[in-house]
Motif scaffolding. Structure first.
Motif, PDB file in Angstrom:
ATOM      1  N   ALA A   1     -34.534  26.137   1.401  1.00 44.82           N
ATOM      2  CA  ALA A   1     -35.342  25.890   0.610  1.00 44.82           C
ATOM      3  C   ALA A   1     -34.783  24.900  -0.440  1.00 44.82           C
ATOM      4  O   ALA A   1     -35.597  24.149  -1.262  1.00 44.82           O
ATOM      5  CB  ALA A   1     -36.063  26.901  -0.051  1.00 44.82           C
ATOM      6  N   LEU A   2     -33.515  24.929  -0.669  1.00 45.02           N
ATOM      7  CA  LEU A   2     -32.798  24.083  -1.649  1.00 45.02           C
ATOM      8  C   LEU A   2     -32.301  22.867  -1.050  1.00 45.02           C
ATOM      9  O   LEU A   2     -32.093  21.956  -1.869  1.00 45.02           O
ATOM     10  CB  LEU A   2     -31.514  24.838  -2.246  1.00 45.02           C
TER      11      LEU A   2
ATOM     12  N   PRO B   1     -34.310  20.204   0.110  1.00 43.46           N
ATOM     13  CA  PRO B   1     -34.921  18.828  -0.423  1.00 43.46           C
ATOM     14  C   PRO B   1     -34.272  18.763  -2.014  1.00 43.46           C
ATOM     15  O   PRO B   1     -34.114  17.788  -2.324  1.00 43.46           O
ATOM     16  CB  PRO B   1     -36.361  19.401  -0.488  1.00 43.46           C
ATOM     17  N   LEU B   2     -34.194  19.924  -2.570  1.00 43.08           N
ATOM     18  CA  LEU B   2     -33.667  19.590  -4.071  1.00 43.08           C
ATOM     19  C   LEU B   2     -32.345  18.940  -4.102  1.00 43.08           C
ATOM     20  O   LEU B   2     -32.049  17.944  -4.980  1.00 43.08           O
ATOM     21  CB  LEU B   2     -33.703  20.930  -4.773  1.00 43.08           C
ATOM     22  N   GLY B   3     -31.411  19.372  -3.032  1.00 44.80           N
ATOM     23  CA  GLY B   3     -30.193  18.631  -2.952  1.00 44.80           C
ATOM     24  C   GLY B   3     -30.079  17.012  -2.629  1.00 44.80           C
ATOM     25  O   GLY B   3     -29.582  16.380  -3.269  1.00 44.80           O
TER      26      GLY B   3
ATOM     27  N   TRP C   1     -32.712  15.338  -3.187  1.00 43.17           N
ATOM     28  CA  TRP C   1     -33.393  14.599  -4.528  1.00 43.17           C
ATOM     29  C   TRP C   1     -32.331  14.440  -5.374  1.00 43.17           C
ATOM     30  O   TRP C   1     -32.014  13.053  -5.832  1.00 43.17           O
ATOM     31  CB  TRP C   1     -34.583  15.313  -5.051  1.00 43.17           C
ATOM     32  N   GLY C   2     -31.449  15.309  -5.766  1.00 41.08           N
ATOM     33  CA  GLY C   2     -30.387  15.149  -6.716  1.00 41.08           C
ATOM     34  C   GLY C   2     -29.520  13.836  -6.209  1.00 41.08           C
ATOM     35  O   GLY C   2     -28.968  13.239  -6.977  1.00 41.08           O
ATOM     36  N   ARG C   3     -29.016  14.112  -4.918  1.00 40.87           N
ATOM     37  CA  ARG C   3     -28.105  12.963  -4.379  1.00 40.87           C
ATOM     38  C   ARG C   3     -28.812  11.673  -4.553  1.00 40.87           C
ATOM     39  O   ARG C   3     -28.026  10.833  -5.130  1.00 40.87           O
ATOM     40  CB  ARG C   3     -27.910  13.418  -3.311  1.00 40.87           C
TER      41      ARG C   3
ATOM     42  N   GLY D   1     -25.575  17.528  -5.002  1.00 44.16           N
ATOM     43  CA  GLY D   1     -26.957  16.982  -5.227  1.00 44.16           C
ATOM     44  C   GLY D   1     -27.500  18.213  -6.037  1.00 44.16           C
ATOM     45  O   GLY D   1     -28.300  17.981  -6.983  1.00 44.16           O
ATOM     46  N   ILE D   2     -27.489  19.411  -5.302  1.00 40.34           N
ATOM     47  CA  ILE D   2     -27.981  20.358  -6.135  1.00 40.34           C
ATOM     48  C   ILE D   2     -27.706  20.765  -7.397  1.00 40.34           C
ATOM     49  O   ILE D   2     -28.559  20.964  -8.316  1.00 40.34           O
ATOM     50  CB  ILE D   2     -27.874  21.730  -5.099  1.00 40.34           C
TER      51      ILE D   2
END
Lengths: 110, 110
Positions: A95-96, A98-100, A102-104, B13-14
């Motif tokens: 679940a993390l 997509p967040l990773g 996005w951050g990258r 990224g996270i």
DNA sequence: GTGGGTGGTTACCTCAAGGTGAGTGAGCAG
DNA sequence: CTGCTCACTCACCTTGAGGTAACCACCCAC
């Protein structure tokens, strides 16, 4: 065995998830355990540069209480303790992702 | 105009994304702005129960600096200020959806 | 005996995020 | 006149997460 540190007080799912991964180093620990399953304490300390032993211990204890990581103690000399992701921890890491991403894309390369 | 409060020091990224959403109330603010676009300051205060004015202000300022929310001031009397998600904020919220689902399934209903 | 590695625990300290409460100044309701 | 709304700002204070460093028992290599 409730998941999270303040059971019953969550406003929504993201709020609840943020509580589980809210420690300063927790996502890095999850990332390390995903890349290197069944890591020992000393390995994790090296995989998460900057974390102190005390904080690594407490973070691992909390993640264990929340059912995210499994702690396996081998009664040997010298002692050996291996940490690994539970299925719940694996699903959290998924679940993390997509967040990773996005951050990258938006922070690191922004 | 860097995104994040400690540019250049992110491990992955996270880690970077966690910095952007790291405030105590930020994900709730994002959630509220997603459900109620173009909310005014007082509306947000009611939509995020428990947040104080000072903290809501500073969190909104940081989210604005990070390009997540847009702040539109209408020079009227009484003053009117509307907050909305930028495209970047919308994409961040989309990346948070899986985490929200995970939290709802495994923490709230766990 | 000395040093290193094993996986921690303990006591103490720091500091910044967040909370508290008051003030702003124009306008409007009662 | 009093008090409320609006969207803040300011000064002060608290609290707890995280950091620092010492210590533990055990074993091995040197």
């Amino acid at each position: 065995m409730p998941v999270g540190r303040r059971p019953g007080s969550y406003v929504c799912g993201i709020d609840a998830a943020m509580d589980v991964i809210g420690g300063k180093w927790k996502v890095l620990i999850l990332w390390a355990l995903d890349a290197y399953p069944s890591s020992r304490f000393g390995e994790l300390r090296r995989l998460v540069p900057g974390v102190t032993e005390k904080v690594l211990t407490s973070h691992l204890r909390e993640l264990e209480q929340d059912g995210i990581v499994h702690r396996e103690v081998y009664e040997e000399v010298p002692p050996r303790v291996e940490y690994s992701l539970t299925p719940l921890g694996t699903s959290l890491n998924a679940a993390l992702v997509p967040l990773g991403v996005w951050g990258r894309e938006h922070v690191l390369e922004g």
